[in-house]
Scaffold this motif. Structure first.
Motif, PDB file in Angstrom:
ATOM      1  N   ASP A 186       1.206  -4.860   1.507  1.00 30.84           N
ATOM      2  CA  ASP A 186       1.362  -5.704   0.324  1.00 30.84           C
ATOM      3  C   ASP A 186       2.594  -5.340  -0.501  1.00 30.84           C
ATOM      4  O   ASP A 186       3.261  -6.215  -1.062  1.00 30.84           O
ATOM      5  CB  ASP A 186       0.113  -5.605  -0.560  1.00 30.84           C
ATOM      6  N   GLU A 187       2.908  -4.023  -0.577  1.00 33.85           N
ATOM      7  CA  GLU A 187       3.994  -3.591  -1.463  1.00 33.85           C
ATOM      8  C   GLU A 187       5.375  -3.721  -0.825  1.00 33.85           C
ATOM      9  O   GLU A 187       6.390  -3.510  -1.483  1.00 33.85           O
ATOM     10  CB  GLU A 187       3.771  -2.141  -1.891  1.00 33.85           C
ATOM     11  N   CYS A 205       5.124  -0.763   6.735  1.00 29.89           N
ATOM     12  CA  CYS A 205       5.063  -0.430   5.314  1.00 29.89           C
ATOM     13  C   CYS A 205       6.376   0.183   4.880  1.00 29.89           C
ATOM     14  O   CYS A 205       7.298   0.374   5.683  1.00 29.89           O
ATOM     15  CB  CYS A 205       3.914   0.540   5.038  1.00 29.89           C
ATOM     16  N   ASN A 206       6.474   0.499   3.609  1.00 28.92           N
ATOM     17  CA  ASN A 206       7.659   1.167   3.089  1.00 28.92           C
ATOM     18  C   ASN A 206       7.856   2.516   3.763  1.00 28.92           C
ATOM     19  O   ASN A 206       6.897   3.205   4.115  1.00 28.92           O
ATOM     20  CB  ASN A 206       7.544   1.370   1.583  1.00 28.92           C
TER      21      ASN A 206
END
Length: 471
Positions: free
Chosen positions: A201-202, A229-230
């Protein structure tokens, strides 16, 4: 997610000796609990939910030296700490696709590719493989290391992984091409196929974003993502304004002077000022790929994540010695006249082996009975070698000593020629051989490799001298 870019978040020293509370990220240097960044973190009170591992590394007992960890907890001024959470995550996990430079045990270097990503092996790389020289194409490996500015990885740990029972994993900077709605995503030339629902989500899929992806490597054609993801910098919360300490690789060349300078470490901007303390360093030493440890304050500088450095220490190996153990005084060893100091950063490469000639503790009873190969930091001001890695061999061939480092002093007076490295004065005589250099051409700070021996009266004679080029 990759942890190499996570910073160590600390507080002020409080009553009772508390030095900091937060996260410590760095390679494991030893056990007996676990040593990270020079701190011995007690882990005996951790529960099963307090360790977050990987396939093949599900519990703390599966950790190996060189693996880069994130430890949340509290640490004290005396080098002791209490872990509350331990995390390990592979940087790369997948098949070897090329052996571009087979491991050379003499120069302690090698290069391989894992899923097309270049992995650099060096003298500080730890491994649980039988031999780094046996790495072959198709072999499944896990790599824990640092992502460098050119997209390659400097390996802190390389080990085996069982094929087929895990997702493969990559890390790097995202490259985005194409128009909106028809974007294509790449990491260092490898295309990522990212299905709906695989993106955290981020994460914003923007050009230049550091990412960590798990999925399936489909040859050189694509990486089919199951989760993305990051990357490492995602662990840095810009709302924080605390003391920090971080060990990692330089990713941008130092610019300016220490009184007003800037470079990048693990992709994070670092600034220096007149109050920054440096430990036996010059600005010219801060080069891409070099390992450093920085302590300071992490701030948001006009939207740019910045670490204002209060102290910078060199953590890379720039010198070494090999030969018979001559003396032991507590944690201080002597080989060929070189004083070797062990610290919590020192890794014993061999102390898990079954070599009875080299027990875990190197004591006075081993003097004259074992040979050591030591890589470390040349501390010229005090004339000693700070050990980063020690390898012990129980078989002694008594063939003399080998020393690598920078010349601290030269005496060119006829009849008494000598040079000094790490406090050891090496006499030059008519039998000294020179490899592509003459003694008259040598200068202080030149980097040399020297074979030498004792002269029978407590001194040392240089047998062969080779001038080395800086990397």
């Amino acid at each position: 997610m990759g942890l190499a870019g996570v910073l160590l978040l600390g507080g002020d020293i409080a009553d009772g000796g508390i030095r900091g509370t937060g996260s410590s990220v760095g390679p494991v240097s030893g056990f007996g609990s676990v040593f990270v960044n020079g701190i011995r973190f007690i882990t005996e009170n951790l529960g099963i939910d307090d360790f977050d591992g990987e396939p093949g590394v599900p519990v703390e007992a599966d950790l190996e030296k060189g693996m880069i960890l994130q430890i949340r907890g509290e640490w004290q001024d005396d080098g002791e700490g209490q872990a509350e959470l331990v995390r390990y995550d592979d940087t790369l996990r997948g098949p070897v696709t090329s052996v571009t430079q087979p491991w050379d045990d003499v120069i302690r270097e090698g290069r391989i590719e894992v899923m097309g990503f270049e992995v650099i092996l060096d003298r500080l790389t730890q491994s649980t493989l039988a031999d780094l020289a046996t790495i072959v194409v198709g072999q499944e490996l896990r790599v824990s290391g640092w992502l460098q500015a050119d997209g390659s990885f400097r390996a802190s740990y390389v080990g085996p992984v069982s094929p087929g029972d895990h997702a493969q994993e990559i890390e790097g900077y995202l490259s985005v091409t194409g128009e909106e709605g028809n974007e294509r995503y790449f990491v260092d030339g490898l295309e990522l196929q990212i299905p709906s629902g695989a993106v955290c989500d981020e994460l914003a899929l923007a050009d230049g974003t550091p990412v960590d992806a798990e999925g399936e490597y489909s040859g050189g054609a694509a990486f089919i993502v199951s989760n993305i993801c990051n990357g490492p910098t995602a662990f840095l919360d810009e709302s924080l304004d605390e003391d920090v300490q971080v060990a990692g690789v330089v990713t941008e060349l130092f610019a300016g002077e220490f009184a007003n300078g800037r470079f990048s470490l693990n992709g994070i901007r670092v600034t220096t000022d007149a109050n920054t303390e440096v430990d036996d360093l010059a600005p010219s030493d801060i080069l891409p790929g070099v390992l450093l440890q920085v302590e300071g304050r992490y701030v948001n500088d006009n939207g740019v994540l910045t670490l204002q450095a209060e102290e910078i220490e060199y953590r890379d190996a720039d010198a070494g010695v090999e030969g018979l153990l001559d003396g032991v005084d507590g944690d201080v060893l002597t080989v060929g006249g070189v004083e070797i100091r062990q610290t919590p950063f020192t890794i014993r490469e061999d102390d898990d082996d079954d070599d009875e000639g080299c027990p875990e503790v190197i004591g006075p009873d081993l003097v004259g009975r074992v040979e050591l190969e030591v890589a470390g930091i040349q501390r010229s001001d005090e004339g000693y070698l700070e050990a980063l890695e020690i390898e012990c061999e129980g078989e002694v061939d008594d063939s003399g000593y080998e020393l690598e480092g920078r010349i601290d002093a030269l005496n060119k007076d006829p009849g008494s020629e000598s040079l000094t490295i790490l406090g050891v004065v090496l006499r030059i005589d008519a039998d000294t051989e020179f490899d592509d250099v003459e003694f008259a051409d040598l200068s202080e700070n030149d980097r040399v490799e020297i074979d030498y021996s004792g002269d029978g009266s407590g001194g040392y004679i240089a047998e062969e001298i080779e001038l080395e080029e800086d990397d």
